[in-house]
Design an enzyme around this catalytic site. Structure first.
Site, PDB file in Angstrom:
ATOM      1  CG  ASN A   1       1.387   0.508   4.246  1.00 20.54           C
ATOM      2  OD1 ASN A   1       1.098  -0.788   4.038  1.00 20.54           O
ATOM      3  ND2 ASN A   1       2.504   0.963   4.181  1.00 20.54           N
ATOM      4  N   GLY A   2      -0.753  -1.221   6.328  1.00 15.26           N
ATOM      5  CA  GLY A   2      -0.579  -2.015   7.623  1.00 15.26           C
ATOM      6  C   GLY A   2      -1.602  -2.856   7.958  1.00 15.26           C
TER       7      GLY A   2
ATOM      8  CD1 TRP B   1      -0.834  -6.356  -3.089  1.00 17.62           C
ATOM      9  CD2 TRP B   1      -0.908  -6.738  -0.879  1.00 17.62           C
ATOM     10  NE1 TRP B   1      -0.593  -7.644  -2.985  1.00 17.62           N
ATOM     11  CE2 TRP B   1      -0.537  -8.041  -1.731  1.00 17.62           C
ATOM     12  CE3 TRP B   1      -1.198  -7.045   0.331  1.00 17.62           C
ATOM     13  CZ2 TRP B   1      -0.490  -9.203  -1.372  1.00 17.62           C
ATOM     14  CZ3 TRP B   1      -1.034  -8.322   1.067  1.00 17.62           C
ATOM     15  CH2 TRP B   1      -0.672  -9.287   0.135  1.00 17.62           C
TER      16      TRP B   1
ATOM     17  NE  ARG C   1       4.711   1.435  -0.259  1.00 18.41           N
ATOM     18  CZ  ARG C   1       5.608   1.266   0.635  1.00 18.41           C
ATOM     19  NH1 ARG C   1       7.017   1.434   0.034  1.00 18.41           N
ATOM     20  NH2 ARG C   1       5.647   0.672   1.941  1.00 18.41           N
TER      21      ARG C   1
ATOM     22  CB  CYS D   1      -0.881   0.017   1.166  1.00 12.78           C
ATOM     23  SG  CYS D   1      -2.311  -1.609   1.254  1.00 12.78           S
TER      24      CYS D   1
ATOM     25  CE  LYS E   1      12.875 -12.397 -10.022  1.00 10.82           C
ATOM     26  NZ  LYS E   1      13.332 -11.845  -9.048  1.00 10.82           N
TER      27      LYS E   1
ATOM     28  CD  GLU F   1      16.008 -14.238  -8.113  1.00  6.38           C
ATOM     29  OE1 GLU F   1      15.307 -14.750  -7.155  1.00  6.38           O
ATOM     30  OE2 GLU F   1      15.765 -13.215  -8.703  1.00  6.38           O
TER      31      GLU F   1
ATOM     32  CD  GLU G   1       8.841 -12.094  -8.985  1.00  7.52           C
ATOM     33  OE1 GLU G   1      10.134 -12.119  -9.069  1.00  7.52           O
ATOM     34  OE2 GLU G   1       8.205 -11.519  -8.138  1.00  7.52           O
TER      35      GLU G   1
ATOM     36  CG  HIS H   1      16.661 -37.806  -4.712  1.00  8.84           C
ATOM     37  ND1 HIS H   1      17.273 -39.216  -4.459  1.00  8.84           N
ATOM     38  CD2 HIS H   1      17.690 -37.435  -5.024  1.00  8.84           C
ATOM     39  CE1 HIS H   1      18.419 -39.499  -4.216  1.00  8.84           C
ATOM     40  NE2 HIS H   1      18.967 -38.327  -4.715  1.00  8.84           N
TER      41      HIS H   1
ATOM     42  CE  LYS I   1      11.071  -3.477  -6.255  1.00 11.67           C
ATOM     43  NZ  LYS I   1      11.475  -4.842  -6.691  1.00 11.67           N
TER      44      LYS I   1
HETATM   45  C1  F6R Z   1      11.060 -11.420  -6.179  1.00 12.69           C
HETATM   46  C2  F6R Z   1      10.765 -10.361  -5.544  1.00 12.69           C
HETATM   47  C3  F6R Z   1      10.652 -10.710  -3.849  1.00 12.69           C
HETATM   48  C4  F6R Z   1      11.593  -9.701  -2.918  1.00 12.69           C
HETATM   49  C5  F6R Z   1      10.862 -10.269  -1.477  1.00 12.69           C
HETATM   50  C6  F6R Z   1      11.963  -9.439  -0.496  1.00 12.69           C
HETATM   51  O1  F6R Z   1      11.183 -10.856  -7.440  1.00 12.69           O
HETATM   52  O2  F6R Z   1      10.744  -9.045  -5.491  1.00 12.69           O
HETATM   53  O3  F6R Z   1      10.763 -11.923  -3.559  1.00 12.69           O
HETATM   54  O4  F6R Z   1      12.847 -10.013  -3.343  1.00 12.69           O
HETATM   55  O5  F6R Z   1       9.675  -9.790  -1.187  1.00 12.69           O
HETATM   56  O6  F6R Z   1      11.876  -7.856  -0.654  1.00 12.69           O
HETATM   57  P1  F6R Z   1      13.131  -7.033   0.089  1.00 12.69           P
HETATM   58  O7  F6R Z   1      14.317  -7.357  -0.870  1.00 12.69           O
HETATM   59  O8  F6R Z   1      12.462  -5.744  -0.546  1.00 12.69           O
HETATM   60  O9  F6R Z   1      12.902  -7.336   1.329  1.00 12.69           O
END
Ligand code: F6R
Length: 606
Positions: free
Chosen positions: A99-100, A75, A27, A2, A486, A482, A489, A505, A601
């Site tokens: 926000n929260g 969000w 956000r 948010c 990527k 990773e 998502e 396995h 994010k």
């Molecule tokens: C994946 C992604 C998330 C962040 C995770 C941690 O692409 O963006 O998995 O890596 O939410 O976020 P930070 O690094 O801001 O603590």
């Protein structure tokens, strides 16, 4: 999660509110709203389901000269995304953005018996609570203060009232809030990116602080209403850093700018001639560094995977060092034990992730030294760690994290080099890392400038699949995870990353024509073993796409060969190829790559 904005002063408020919400949209983007107050103390509330652009279209139809207002991009936590549940929430004379999460909202709701609730949100309960305490003898700030004493949970809030439309009351506990100080204008924002172009002066609110913001100044208080002095800091980020600069998406820009963002991470911290790495800001003496026997690395998502890759480098660099890498969301509730002489590395792009922050606080409480590897300057984690470094990757706006990963791994590696040096490691061994780090930006440059078209072509081939398996050994195992993260998502393809040796396995049972496999291989001592796994997949009719630095023959449907002399850090290059691959798959599927569904994010709630 948010985004909150607000402004009060002499200028038309709507302009900043809409611009700020666009900048904070990463956000959360399921609904948005603003309220402004103008002549005759009349409030104008606009809310829309969907992205900020929908709200903007509404706002464009209603010209306004109001000079105070607050806004929010949501969000959803409690209550589905809808216009009704969008903020600001009205209760009596007040409007609130939040926000929260208000954890005790059900109890509070039963006590507010006479209030008719309209929404399904926890935030409306807080608005109603403030309103119930806001009588003729109480100021807005006092009512907010009293209400917050009854609240259990996390909040960053901004509240305005039609009774006194000259001030915005803000408070924070667990969710970030920044006050921008302009000329006869005061701004509110969840993070500094909203303020750029409006002011470069900011006050970062700490947990347990609230403020009364007026056009001509800010009054900061603690929760016992005692005044606190304001520390005004300068925001260094410039406008360019938050613009797409000709790229179609922020994600592509952020992948392609890694040579320069990585140079910023390394700048002044490695010295190839003297074969040294030195991270200023650790706040640990050489003696304290020498005594470190155990490192626990904490992060979520991509930051967690950066930590996992960092583990391999730390293990190779520092003899005898034991290392744990933990996902913060799990670690915070474990009965964990940390041995003597432990240091915690806290990894976070945003510096606001709720689970990571909770771990940091618990570890600090136990007297363990904490070091941050953080991107967002002035963020909560950066302010609470005992020491650490900023990775200086610049604002990461696309929801999927890319350039932060590369810089985080580089920073952990530099930490390992420094630790190794202080513990008397063999200079020759350590200098290999320094040399590779120094070359890494140019090697990434080669990929992002020359290989994009090739990667796009391969991406188009696999874009219609719904399942993918990534696998790699050793340093390529975290890279596989990773890569899968990527892809899933932003493309919504179900993708999992496995240690290559684990396929037989269980996961190998999955292989059929509905899957494609991404095999990661480096031409090192484990190459032949990785090749065997690949053959096992081929033998079962796999559809394999290989990413490798090897020039040797490898049987696969598609292959991207990274042309590099790097050895130790080649996994980072392989990861850049994966980033571009995921990007082009998502584009081919017509997805919103910068703001994928269901995500936000900065994950500031649990
Ligand atoms: C994946 C992604 C998330 C962040 C995770 C941690 O692409 O963006 O998995 O890596 O939410 O976020 P930070 O690094 O801001 O603590």
């Amino acid at each position: 999660m948010c985004g909150i904005v607000g402004c009060v002063g002499e200028k038309q408020a709507k302009n900043y509110l809409i611009s700020g919400l666009h900048r904070l949209e990463y956000r959360g983007y399921d609904s948005a709203g603003i309220v402004t107050i103008g002549e005759n103390n009349k409030a104008d509330l606009l809310r829309a389901k969907g992205k900020v652009v929908k709200l903007e279209a509404l706002a464009d139809k209603k010209p306004s000269t109001d000079t105070i207002g607050i806004g929010h991009t949501r969000w959803a936590t409690h209550g589905e995304p809808s216009e009704k549940n969008a903020h600001p929430h009205k209760a009596g004379d007040i409007y609130l953005v939040h926000n929260g999460i208000i954890e005790n909202y059900k109890e509070l709701k039963t006590e507010l018996k006479n209030y008719k609730f309209i929404t399904d949100t926890d935030s409306e309960v807080l608005a109603a609570l403030i309103n119930s305490l806001y009588d003729q003898n109480t100021t807005l700030a006092d009512s907010v203060n009293q209400a917050l004493k009854l609240v259990v949970g996390t909040y960053g809030i901004a509240v305005i009232s039609v009774r006194n439309p000259d001030e915005i009351v803000v408070a924070r506990s667990g969710s970030p809030l920044i006050i921008g100080v302009g000329d006869n204008e005061t701004y509110i924002a969840s993070d500094a990116s909203a303020l750029i172009g409006f002011t470069d002066k900011a006050i970062y609110l700490n947990d347990g602080e609230m403020a009364i913001c007026r056009g001509d100044g800010v009054e900061l208080r603690d929760m016992s209403a005692q005044p606190i002095s304001c520390k005004v800091e300068t925001i260094e980020t410039d406008m360019q850093a938050i613009q797409k600069q000709g790229y179609e998406h922020f994600l592509l820009k952020e992948i392609c700018e890694q040579p320069s963002t990585l140079r910023s991470t390394l700048s002044g911290r490695i010295n190839v001639k003297d074969k040294e790495a030195n991270l200023g800001g650790l706040n640990l003496s050489s003696d304290e560094l020498r005594k470190i026997e155990h490192v626990v690395i904490i992060g979520c998502g991509t930051a967690y995977y950066a930590g996992l890759l960092g583990l391999y480098y730390l293990e190779q660099l520092v003899d005898g060092l034991t290392i744990d890498v933990v996902a913060a969301s799990e670690f915070r509730y474990r009965s964990f034990h940390l041995p003597k002489h432990t240091v915690a590395l806290v990894i976070s792009q945003s510096g606001e992730t709720a689970d990571t922050l909770a771990c940091l606080r618990e570890i600090k409480r136990r007297g363990i030294k904490t070091l941050g590897i953080i991107n967002a300057v002035g963020s909560t984690i950066a302010r609470e760690v005992d020491g650490g470094v900023y990775v200086h990757a610049g604002p990461e706006i696309s929801v999927a994290s890319t350039k932060a990963f590369t810089s985080q791994v580089a920073a952990i590696t530099m930490f390992g080099i420094q630790l190794a040096q202080v513990k008397g490691a063999d200079v020759k061994e350590v200098s290999k890392y320094i040399e590779e780090l120094a070359k890494l930006p140019d090697e990434i440059e080669k990929i992002v400038s020359k290989d994009k078209e090739k990667i796009e072509k391969v991406a188009k081939r696999y874009a219609q699949y719904e399942h993918a398996l990534y696998f790699g050994r050793d340093t390529l195992y975290p890279v596989a995870m990773e890569g899968a993260l990527k892809l899933k998502e932003i493309s919504y393809i179900q993708a999992e990353g496995y240690a290559a040796g684990e396929l037989k396995h269980g996961p190998i049972a999955l292989i059929d024509d509905t899957f494609f496999e991404v095999a990661l291989l480096i031409d090192n001592w484990l190459f032949d073993k990785s090749l065997s796994t690949l053959e096992e997949v081929n033998a079962r009719g796999g559809h394999i796409f290989v990413i490798t630095n090897s020039k040797k023959a490898i049987k696969s449907e598609e292959i991207i060969r990274v042309n590099t002399k790097l050895d130790i850090l080649a996994p980072i290059l392989i990861n850049v190829v994966q980033q571009l691959f995921a990007y082009y798959v998502a584009v081919a599927r017509g997805n919103d790559v910068d703001q994928p569904r269901n995500l936000a994010k900065s994950v500031t709630v649990e």
